[in-house]
Design a protein around this motif. Structure first.
Motif, short mmCIF file in Angstrom:
data_model
loop_
_atom_site.label_atom_id
_atom_site.label_comp_id
_atom_site.label_asym_id
_atom_site.label_seq_id
_atom_site.Cartn_x
_atom_site.Cartn_y
_atom_site.Cartn_z
N THR A 90 0.75 -1.30 0.22
CA THR A 90 0.28 0.26 0.42
C THR A 90 1.11 1.08 -0.52
O THR A 90 2.04 1.58 0.21
N THR A 94 -6.81 -2.79 -2.22
CA THR A 94 -4.85 -3.05 -0.80
C THR A 94 -5.67 -4.59 -0.28
O THR A 94 -4.74 -5.30 -0.35
N GLU A 113 4.80 3.26 -1.67
CA GLU A 113 4.48 2.16 -1.31
C GLU A 113 5.28 1.37 -0.39
O GLU A 113 7.29 0.90 -0.34
N SER A 172 -9.07 2.80 -1.65
CA SER A 172 -7.82 1.97 -2.30
C SER A 172 -8.01 1.35 -1.26
O SER A 172 -6.65 0.02 -1.05
#
Length: 209
Positions: A68, A191, A104, A187
């Motif tokens: 993530t 994820t 990330e 999001s």
């Protein structure tokens, strides 16, 4: 070979039903109403920690991991950071930052739940707090946008109400018609569904029926 108990099997099945629901809304053009409904599944999985319980019940070993976007550093007080990573268009992720650096990272489940996803000024909002706000105030499970009930009175929710209402610190962006808080929910869903351990959990269900 480990065989979950009937109780654990029921738990794993329920967790997978929530994951299946999330997979149906994990699209770049999903609307806000469906993301609010999906926040209830996220609350069950991540806030109430049922995803972790199902993984332990399956006893496949190892931690759950999640790739993530994270806030890795900030500078000064005038910070705006939305980790995002959800799709603006198919295959095109989207994040927002000012006086912040995003990168990330691969996190374990505990860090994924508690690490900030949104920061405005010095106020940080974790994944769990974001889910709680959408589920408990915007209609995922309860509709209480004015914060009348105790479950809606966390101090960080005051910031989220201001962000949800519109422009804040000169930032008023929408992603495919969604405000940025709803985009963050998308999001989180993406994820979760991409996690290698979640994929194994879902395959176990398919092979066990």
């Amino acid at each position: 070979m480990h065989r979950p108990s009937p109780t654990d099997t029921a738990l794993i099945g329920t967790v997978n039903a929530h994951l299946s629901h999330l997979s149906k809304v994990a699209a770049h053009d999903v609307d806000e109403a469906n993301l609010r409904v999906a926040s209830t599944s996220l609350r069950y999985l991540l806030v109430e920690d049922m995803l972790a319980r199902a993984w332990r019940a399956l006893a496949l070993g190892g931690p759950m991991t999640f790739r993530t976007w994270c806030i890795t550093s900030t500078q000064g007080d005038d910070v705006i950071a939305y980790c995002g990573g959800g799709e603006l268009l198919p295959g095109v992720p989207f994040s927002v930052c000012r006086n912040a650096v995003l990168a990330e990272r691969t996190l374990d489940l505990g860090a994924f739940r508690q690490r900030p996803r949104v920061q405005i000024g010095t106020v940080k909002v974790s994944t769990v707090e974001l889910i709680q706000y959408v589920a408990n105030t915007l209609g995922g499970a309860h509709f209480d946008p004015e914060g009348k009930s105790l479950r809606s009175r966390k101090p960080v929710f005051d910031l989220l109400r201001r962000l949800d209402a519109g422009a804040f610190n000169g930032l008023d962006l929408k992603v495919n018609g969604r405000n940025l808080l709803h985009h963050e929910i998308l999001s989180v869903i993406e994820t979760v569904l991409r996690s290698p351990e979640v994929l194994r959990l879902r395959k176990w269900r398919a092979s066990s029926l």
